[in-house]
Design a protein around this motif. Structure first.
Motif, PDB file in Angstrom:
ATOM      1  N   VAL A  67      48.683 119.775 -68.289  1.00 19.50           N
ATOM      2  CA  VAL A  67      49.477 120.783 -67.769  1.00 19.50           C
ATOM      3  C   VAL A  67      48.619 121.573 -67.159  1.00 19.50           C
ATOM      4  CG1 VAL A  67      50.693 123.018 -68.320  1.00 19.50           C
ATOM      5  CG2 VAL A  67      51.141 120.684 -69.500  1.00 19.50           C
ATOM      6  N   ARG A  68      47.276 121.841 -67.571  1.00 20.31           N
ATOM      7  CA  ARG A  68      46.431 122.957 -66.800  1.00 20.31           C
ATOM      8  C   ARG A  68      46.004 122.160 -65.416  1.00 20.31           C
ATOM      9  NH1 ARG A  68      43.767 127.039 -68.817  1.00 20.31           N
ATOM     10  NH2 ARG A  68      44.085 127.550 -71.110  1.00 20.31           N
ATOM     11  N   ARG A  69      45.795 120.745 -65.269  1.00 14.83           N
ATOM     12  CA  ARG A  69      45.682 120.146 -64.143  1.00 14.83           C
ATOM     13  C   ARG A  69      46.747 120.431 -62.956  1.00 14.83           C
ATOM     14  NH1 ARG A  69      42.950 116.191 -67.293  1.00 14.83           N
ATOM     15  NH2 ARG A  69      44.832 114.793 -67.168  1.00 14.83           N
ATOM     16  N   ALA A  70      48.089 119.957 -63.611  1.00 17.61           N
ATOM     17  CA  ALA A  70      49.158 120.329 -62.706  1.00 17.61           C
ATOM     18  C   ALA A  70      49.278 121.578 -62.418  1.00 17.61           C
ATOM     19  CB  ALA A  70      50.402 120.003 -63.675  1.00 17.61           C
ATOM     20  N   ILE A  71      49.295 122.686 -62.973  1.00 17.42           N
ATOM     21  CA  ILE A  71      48.948 123.999 -62.393  1.00 17.42           C
ATOM     22  C   ILE A  71      48.157 124.196 -61.349  1.00 17.42           C
ATOM     23  CG2 ILE A  71      48.374 126.249 -62.852  1.00 17.42           C
ATOM     24  CD1 ILE A  71      49.698 125.844 -65.815  1.00 17.42           C
ATOM     25  N   ALA A  72      46.825 123.665 -61.607  1.00 20.78           N
ATOM     26  CA  ALA A  72      45.881 123.701 -60.402  1.00 20.78           C
ATOM     27  C   ALA A  72      46.133 123.193 -59.076  1.00 20.78           C
ATOM     28  CB  ALA A  72      44.580 123.195 -61.234  1.00 20.78           C
ATOM     29  N   SER A  73      46.990 121.994 -59.255  1.00 21.23           N
ATOM     30  CA  SER A  73      47.268 121.120 -57.993  1.00 21.23           C
ATOM     31  C   SER A  73      48.551 121.482 -57.609  1.00 21.23           C
ATOM     32  CB  SER A  73      47.346 119.701 -58.242  1.00 21.23           C
ATOM     33  OG  SER A  73      48.206 119.389 -59.171  1.00 21.23           O
ATOM     34  N   ALA A  74      49.354 122.555 -58.124  1.00 22.70           N
ATOM     35  CA  ALA A  74      50.555 123.164 -57.553  1.00 22.70           C
ATOM     36  C   ALA A  74      50.365 123.732 -56.440  1.00 22.70           C
ATOM     37  CB  ALA A  74      51.572 123.554 -58.822  1.00 22.70           C
ATOM     38  N   SER A  75      51.355 123.625 -55.358  1.00 25.61           N
ATOM     39  CA  SER A  75      51.351 124.799 -54.362  1.00 25.61           C
ATOM     40  C   SER A  75      52.431 125.867 -54.665  1.00 25.61           C
ATOM     41  CB  SER A  75      51.718 123.982 -53.083  1.00 25.61           C
ATOM     42  OG  SER A  75      53.032 123.383 -53.203  1.00 25.61           O
ATOM     43  N   HIS A  76      53.521 125.384 -55.526  1.00 30.03           N
ATOM     44  CA  HIS A  76      54.521 126.262 -55.975  1.00 30.03           C
ATOM     45  C   HIS A  76      54.789 125.987 -57.426  1.00 30.03           C
ATOM     46  CE1 HIS A  76      55.107 125.446 -51.656  1.00 30.03           C
ATOM     47  NE2 HIS A  76      55.829 126.604 -51.655  1.00 30.03           N
ATOM     48  N   ILE A  77      54.963 127.063 -58.160  1.00 28.13           N
ATOM     49  CA  ILE A  77      55.382 126.753 -59.722  1.00 28.13           C
ATOM     50  C   ILE A  77      56.552 127.717 -59.894  1.00 28.13           C
ATOM     51  CG2 ILE A  77      54.679 127.593 -61.883  1.00 28.13           C
ATOM     52  CD1 ILE A  77      51.984 127.254 -61.109  1.00 28.13           C
ATOM     53  N   LEU A  78      57.773 127.079 -60.594  1.00 27.94           N
ATOM     54  CA  LEU A  78      58.956 127.589 -60.899  1.00 27.94           C
ATOM     55  C   LEU A  78      59.034 127.491 -62.537  1.00 27.94           C
ATOM     56  CD1 LEU A  78      61.969 128.562 -60.380  1.00 27.94           C
ATOM     57  CD2 LEU A  78      62.508 125.945 -60.274  1.00 27.94           C
ATOM     58  N   SER A  79      59.351 129.005 -62.940  1.00 29.49           N
ATOM     59  CA  SER A  79      59.461 128.943 -64.115  1.00 29.49           C
ATOM     60  C   SER A  79      60.817 129.163 -64.576  1.00 29.49           C
ATOM     61  CB  SER A  79      58.664 130.006 -64.831  1.00 29.49           C
ATOM     62  OG  SER A  79      59.000 130.131 -66.481  1.00 29.49           O
ATOM     63  N   SER A  80      61.644 127.959 -65.362  1.00 28.63           N
ATOM     64  CA  SER A  80      62.919 128.055 -65.645  1.00 28.63           C
ATOM     65  C   SER A  80      63.322 127.669 -66.898  1.00 28.63           C
ATOM     66  CB  SER A  80      63.516 126.953 -64.742  1.00 28.63           C
ATOM     67  OG  SER A  80      64.994 126.969 -64.741  1.00 28.63           O
ATOM     68  N   VAL A  81      62.388 128.481 -67.847  1.00 28.11           N
ATOM     69  CA  VAL A  81      62.512 128.074 -69.132  1.00 28.11           C
ATOM     70  C   VAL A  81      63.566 129.165 -69.843  1.00 28.11           C
ATOM     71  CG1 VAL A  81      61.223 128.238 -71.571  1.00 28.11           C
ATOM     72  CG2 VAL A  81      59.883 127.515 -69.383  1.00 28.11           C
ATOM     73  N   PRO A  82      64.542 128.516 -70.581  1.00 27.53           N
ATOM     74  CA  PRO A  82      65.591 129.305 -71.201  1.00 27.53           C
ATOM     75  C   PRO A  82      64.977 130.282 -72.251  1.00 27.53           C
ATOM     76  CG  PRO A  82      65.716 127.122 -72.143  1.00 27.53           C
ATOM     77  CD  PRO A  82      64.475 127.064 -70.855  1.00 27.53           C
ATOM     78  N   PRO A  83      65.314 131.239 -72.712  1.00 28.02           N
ATOM     79  CA  PRO A  83      64.924 131.985 -73.896  1.00 28.02           C
ATOM     80  C   PRO A  83      64.995 131.245 -75.262  1.00 28.02           C
ATOM     81  CG  PRO A  83      66.781 133.054 -73.041  1.00 28.02           C
ATOM     82  CD  PRO A  83      66.640 131.932 -72.110  1.00 28.02           C
ATOM     83  N   ASP A  84      64.347 131.459 -76.140  1.00 26.11           N
ATOM     84  CA  ASP A  84      64.440 131.225 -77.454  1.00 26.11           C
ATOM     85  C   ASP A  84      65.610 131.754 -78.139  1.00 26.11           C
ATOM     86  OD1 ASP A  84      62.130 129.450 -77.562  1.00 26.11           O
ATOM     87  OD2 ASP A  84      60.898 130.983 -78.434  1.00 26.11           O
ATOM     88  N   ASP A  85      66.325 130.970 -78.864  1.00 24.23           N
ATOM     89  CA  ASP A  85      67.578 131.187 -79.580  1.00 24.23           C
ATOM     90  C   ASP A  85      67.246 132.170 -80.935  1.00 24.23           C
ATOM     91  OD1 ASP A  85      69.283 130.076 -78.065  1.00 24.23           O
ATOM     92  OD2 ASP A  85      69.268 128.225 -78.990  1.00 24.23           O
TER      93      ASP A  85
END
Length: 85
Positions: A67-85
């Motif tokens: 995941v850290r490598r994916a973050i480092a190589s991303a030009s754009h990041i979208l957080s679409s994580v739903p809230p915990d129930d």
């Protein structure tokens, strides 16, 4: 690599011009984020998805180094994580 549309004299979108590298990383690829990912992938964006658990086509959030490598190589990041129930 994606190609950006060229503006014609009338301002309408025309054929594609120079390539631009775009790499989208999505945390929590639910319905809306997946639709966006599919649309961008159709335009030659590289799209990486991160989920709570690994499934085909997605990284596991628990795999920190990947995941850290994916973050480092991303030009754009979208957080679409739903809230915990």
């Amino acid at each position: 690599t994606i190609l950006r549309p060229v503006q014609t004299q009338a301002g309408a979108r025309d054929r594609l011009s120079a390539p631009v590298i775009a790499d989208l990383l999505i945390f929590g690829p639910g319905y809306t984020a997946t639709r966006l990912a599919n649309r961008l992938a159709a335009d030659s964006w590289r799209v990486t998805r991160v989920r709570r658990s690994a499934v085909e086509g997605a990284l596991s959030f628990d795999d920190e180094s990947v995941v850290r490598r994916a973050i480092a190589s991303a030009s754009h990041i979208l957080s679409s994580v739903p809230p915990d129930d």
